[in-house]
Design an enzyme around this catalytic site. Structure first.
Site, PDB file in Angstrom:
ATOM      1  N   CYS A  78     -11.909 -43.657  46.148  1.00 43.13           N
ATOM      2  CA  CYS A  78     -11.384 -42.625  46.210  1.00 43.13           C
ATOM      3  C   CYS A  78     -10.420 -42.343  45.262  1.00 43.13           C
ATOM      4  O   CYS A  78      -9.599 -43.261  44.585  1.00 43.13           O
ATOM      5  CB  CYS A  78     -10.684 -42.363  47.707  1.00 43.13           C
ATOM      6  SG  CYS A  78      -9.235 -43.444  48.008  1.00 43.13           S
TER       7      CYS A  78
ATOM      8  N   CYS B 288     -11.791 -47.845  51.665  1.00 46.53           N
ATOM      9  CA  CYS B 288     -10.882 -47.294  52.803  1.00 46.53           C
ATOM     10  C   CYS B 288     -12.093 -46.419  53.472  1.00 46.53           C
ATOM     11  O   CYS B 288     -11.469 -45.917  54.508  1.00 46.53           O
ATOM     12  CB  CYS B 288      -9.633 -46.560  52.085  1.00 46.53           C
ATOM     13  SG  CYS B 288     -10.051 -44.726  51.273  1.00 46.53           S
TER      14      CYS B 288
ATOM     15  N   CYS C 124     -15.465 -45.292  49.072  1.00 43.03           N
ATOM     16  CA  CYS C 124     -14.364 -46.216  48.690  1.00 43.03           C
ATOM     17  C   CYS C 124     -13.918 -47.186  49.909  1.00 43.03           C
ATOM     18  O   CYS C 124     -14.552 -47.192  50.792  1.00 43.03           O
ATOM     19  CB  CYS C 124     -13.005 -45.343  48.617  1.00 43.03           C
ATOM     20  SG  CYS C 124     -11.414 -46.364  47.987  1.00 43.03           S
TER      21      CYS C 124
ATOM     22  N   ASN D 275     -22.668 -46.526  42.307  1.00 46.64           N
ATOM     23  CA  ASN D 275     -23.267 -47.345  43.576  1.00 46.64           C
ATOM     24  C   ASN D 275     -23.746 -46.030  44.749  1.00 46.64           C
ATOM     25  O   ASN D 275     -23.669 -46.552  45.630  1.00 46.64           O
ATOM     26  CB  ASN D 275     -22.302 -48.154  44.128  1.00 46.64           C
ATOM     27  CG  ASN D 275     -22.093 -49.263  43.132  1.00 46.64           C
ATOM     28  OD1 ASN D 275     -23.033 -50.048  42.202  1.00 46.64           O
ATOM     29  ND2 ASN D 275     -20.828 -49.797  42.969  1.00 46.64           N
ATOM     30  N   ALA D 276     -23.888 -44.950  44.258  1.00 40.60           N
ATOM     31  CA  ALA D 276     -24.177 -43.748  45.342  1.00 40.60           C
ATOM     32  C   ALA D 276     -25.632 -43.663  45.300  1.00 40.60           C
ATOM     33  O   ALA D 276     -26.037 -42.989  46.325  1.00 40.60           O
ATOM     34  CB  ALA D 276     -23.346 -42.597  44.739  1.00 40.60           C
TER      35      ALA D 276
ATOM     36  N   GLU E 232     -28.595 -41.643  33.801  1.00 36.08           N
ATOM     37  CA  GLU E 232     -27.419 -41.671  32.828  1.00 36.08           C
ATOM     38  C   GLU E 232     -27.111 -40.597  32.176  1.00 36.08           C
ATOM     39  O   GLU E 232     -26.783 -40.692  30.960  1.00 36.08           O
ATOM     40  CB  GLU E 232     -27.571 -43.087  32.057  1.00 36.08           C
ATOM     41  CG  GLU E 232     -27.970 -44.292  32.760  1.00 36.08           C
ATOM     42  CD  GLU E 232     -26.827 -44.826  33.778  1.00 36.08           C
ATOM     43  OE1 GLU E 232     -25.660 -44.287  33.559  1.00 36.08           O
ATOM     44  OE2 GLU E 232     -27.183 -45.781  34.477  1.00 36.08           O
ATOM     45  N   ALA E 233     -27.165 -39.424  32.689  1.00 30.86           N
ATOM     46  CA  ALA E 233     -27.200 -38.136  32.097  1.00 30.86           C
ATOM     47  C   ALA E 233     -25.757 -37.873  31.476  1.00 30.86           C
ATOM     48  O   ALA E 233     -25.562 -37.073  30.419  1.00 30.86           O
ATOM     49  CB  ALA E 233     -27.478 -36.993  32.963  1.00 30.86           C
TER      50      ALA E 233
END
Length: 194
Positions: A181, A147, A145, A12-13, A88-89
Site C-alpha cells: 500500500c 497489511c 499489501c 502480483n495482481a 508488460e505495457a
C-alpha cells in the site's frame, strides 16, 4: 468502435492471468488474437507470457524501435485479427501507445494493454503515462499489501533482501518485487517524516 484499454496494477495482481484468459475466450470462439510482451522477457529467442498460477503462452515481442501499427497491418494481410493483447505495457514507448490507439481507431481492432502503473521509485513508466492519458478505458486490477489494504506501489529488493531505493527503472532479472500500500511503501522508502 474498437477501443484502447489499459489494465494496470502493482505486481502480483493477476494481469497476465486476465490477459491469457481474454485471449483464450477469443480463440475459443474461433477468433484470432495477437499476443505481445516486452523483449526484456526474451529467453533463448522466445518470449512467453507467464502467469504466476502456472499458465503461459508464447507471444511475439516488442522493443522500443518496433512499429506496432505496421505489425498489426502486416498480420491483417494474412488473417483477420479480433484483438491485440499487450503484456508488460509499461515498457511501450509513447509513440507505440499512439500506434496502438490507431490500431483501435483506424483498423477497428480492440487493443488490451496490461502493465504496471509505477516503478519501484513511485514514478510512472512512459508507456503507462501515455496509456493513462489516452486510453478509452482504464481499469485498476487490485492486489493487496501484507497489511490487507489495497496495494498500489512496488518495492524492489536485491537477492539478499535489501530494499533498493535507486537504480535503473528496468531490472527484470535477479530482482525481487513486493507490492505495498502507499503507506508501507512510503515508510520503507523514507518518503514520510518520522
Amino acid at each position: 468502435m474498437s477501443k484502447l484499454y489499459f489494465n494496470y496494477s502493482a505486481m502480483n495482481a493477476g494481469k497476465s492471468t486476465i490477459l491469457l484468459q481474454a485471449s483464450h475466450n477469443y480463440r475459443e470462439r474461433g477468433m484470432n488474437t495477437i499476443l505481445l510482451t516486452a523483449s526484456h522477457y526474451e529467453v533463448d529467442g522466445k518470449t512467453t507470457i507467464t502467469s504466476r498460477i502456472g499458465i503461459e503462452e508464447e507471444a511475439g515481442k516488442f522493443s522500443d524501435s518496433d512499429d506496432l501499427l505496421a505489425l498489426v497491418r502486416k498480420e491483417l494481410r494474412t488473417r483477420p485479427i479480433h484483438c491485440v493483447l499487450i503484456d508488460e505495457a509499461q515498457f511501450l514507448t509513447e509513440d507505440q501507445v499512439w500506434q496502438l490507439a490507431q490500431v483501435a481507431d483506424e483498423l477497428s481492432v480492440p487493443v488490451m494493454c496490461y502493465g504496471l502503473r509505477t516503478d519501484f521509485q513511485g514514478n510512472l513508466f512512459a508507456g503507462s503515462r501515455q496509456l493513462l492519458a489516452i486510453a478509452d478505458n482504464v481499469r485498476e486490477v487490485r492486489t493487496i499489501c501484507h497489511c490487507g489494504r489495497k496495494a498500489t506501489m512496488v518495492a524492489r529488493f536485491d537477492d539478499d533482501g535489501n530494499l533498493l531505493k535507486d537504480g535503473d527503472q528496468v531490472a527484470v532479472e535477479k530482482q525481487v518485487y513486493v507490492s505495498y500500500c502507499r503507506s508501507h511503501w512510503a515508510k520503507a522508502m523514507g518518503k514520510y517524516e518520522s
